[in-house]
Design an enzyme around this catalytic site. Sequence first.
Site, PDB file in Angstrom:
ATOM      1  N   GLY A   1       1.070  -0.931  -0.042  1.00 33.93           N
ATOM      2  CA  GLY A   1      -0.595  -0.530   0.072  1.00 33.93           C
ATOM      3  C   GLY A   1       1.163   1.353  -0.063  1.00 33.93           C
ATOM      4  O   GLY A   1       1.976   1.506   0.038  1.00 33.93           O
TER       5      GLY A   1
ATOM      6  N   ASP B   1      -1.633  -9.299  -2.995  1.00 32.77           N
ATOM      7  CA  ASP B   1      -1.910  -8.965  -4.004  1.00 32.77           C
ATOM      8  C   ASP B   1      -0.614  -9.186  -5.326  1.00 32.77           C
ATOM      9  O   ASP B   1      -0.026  -8.463  -4.682  1.00 32.77           O
ATOM     10  CB  ASP B   1      -2.177  -7.785  -4.712  1.00 32.77           C
ATOM     11  CG  ASP B   1      -3.530  -6.894  -5.969  1.00 32.77           C
ATOM     12  OD1 ASP B   1      -2.642  -7.697  -6.797  1.00 32.77           O
ATOM     13  OD2 ASP B   1      -3.616  -6.191  -5.679  1.00 32.77           O
TER      14      ASP B   1
ATOM     15  N   LYS C   1     -10.926   7.935  11.895  1.00 31.74           N
ATOM     16  CA  LYS C   1     -12.334   7.472  11.688  1.00 31.74           C
ATOM     17  C   LYS C   1     -12.696   6.987  12.901  1.00 31.74           C
ATOM     18  O   LYS C   1     -13.800   6.135  13.114  1.00 31.74           O
ATOM     19  CB  LYS C   1     -12.643   6.775  10.839  1.00 31.74           C
ATOM     20  CG  LYS C   1     -12.870   8.734   9.135  1.00 31.74           C
ATOM     21  CD  LYS C   1     -12.501   7.475   8.078  1.00 31.74           C
ATOM     22  CE  LYS C   1     -12.247   8.491   6.936  1.00 31.74           C
ATOM     23  NZ  LYS C   1     -11.992   9.548   6.652  1.00 31.74           N
TER      24      LYS C   1
ATOM     25  N   SER D   1      -2.162   9.073  -0.648  1.00 31.09           N
ATOM     26  CA  SER D   1      -2.662   8.447  -0.403  1.00 31.09           C
ATOM     27  C   SER D   1      -3.905   7.943  -1.273  1.00 31.09           C
ATOM     28  O   SER D   1      -4.693   8.440  -2.216  1.00 31.09           O
ATOM     29  CB  SER D   1      -2.861   8.001   1.137  1.00 31.09           C
ATOM     30  OG  SER D   1      -4.354   7.868   1.132  1.00 31.09           O
TER      31      SER D   1
ATOM     32  N   VAL E   1      -8.353  12.795  -1.075  1.00 30.87           N
ATOM     33  CA  VAL E   1      -9.915  14.141  -1.656  1.00 30.87           C
ATOM     34  C   VAL E   1      -8.564  14.581  -2.507  1.00 30.87           C
ATOM     35  O   VAL E   1      -8.995  14.706  -3.689  1.00 30.87           O
ATOM     36  CB  VAL E   1      -9.905  14.961  -0.630  1.00 30.87           C
ATOM     37  CG1 VAL E   1      -8.610  15.453  -0.175  1.00 30.87           C
ATOM     38  CG2 VAL E   1     -10.906  15.815  -1.645  1.00 30.87           C
TER      39      VAL E   1
END
Length: 334
Positions: free
Chosen positions: A11, A37, A128, A172, A176
């Site tokens: 990632g 992956d 979050k 990342s 946004v």
Amino acid sequence: MKQVLITGGTGSFGKAFVSNVLETCETIERLVVFSRDELKQWEMQQHFPEKRYPQLRFFLGDIRDRERLKRAMEGIDTVIHAAALKQVPAAEYNPIEFINTNVLGSENVVQACMDTEVKNVVALSTDKAAAPINLYGATKLCSDKLFIAANNIKGSRDLKFSVVRYGNVMGSRGSVIPFFLKKAKEGTLPITDASMTRFNISLDQGVEMVRWALLNAEGGELFVPKIPSYKITDVAEAIGPNCKKEIVGVRPGEKIHEEMITRSDSATTVRMGKYFAILPSDGKLLERYIKEKENTNKVQEGFSYNSGENEDFLTPEEIRRLIKQNIDKDFEPV
């Protein structure tokens, strides 16, 4: 830190962490990228060729598979847990998948560390997870609790677990700013809510914080960085001052302002230089911190750390400069 494994290592954070460690850590003997992956692993191998980086290993596996984790952790002394499902709308639609990876997968990491010779574990959290209103945040809060509580059941093992929690990582995947950079070419920027704010941290700052936690954690801390916020409208102004701004409404499970430390956390939260530390509620680690650590003091009762009430906000010009530094050196406003 000699034998290191990072879950979710392909990632955005994983690639930045691997690059940083390979360039700056002379003691590293083996760095294992654990992810599911194979294409992302192959692409990462092209960037870090084996002849130049013989310390780097790639291990296919899923954190849902505890036995595979145990095999990957053989001989490992340090684990960074960065694997997670993290898209908020996807979590609302596929809740059990997020529970299986973010909660049960985290417990598998905890148990695999206890079943091997791992000494030091740092798990990545998210803003979050503080007072969550969406399932993604709730699963990450559960994950945080699992890693903190693991310190209570480790027995006599020479093993410590801690957590780092920070806000939106600039650049990342799925964040946004890359989204706005793409949409600006079409002439319209979709804004969810004009009053929305978010915390902001660069990948390099995130990596620095994790490495700091590896050196300084005693086990049981949830570390939070002191970082700036931005207004979503200022991001739009920074990227597309001449673009049309279209209000599209808040997505399911999305907050107007994010929070990293709640008022309920204030009873056991301390300030320490560039970071805060939320300590376990039993007060034992808090007492030790206050007595033994320099430049550490308890926050006032009722303190909270909220992106909308932050003392430090980025201006559009500062956002532009950070985009050039961290995402695209050739960036120009549209």
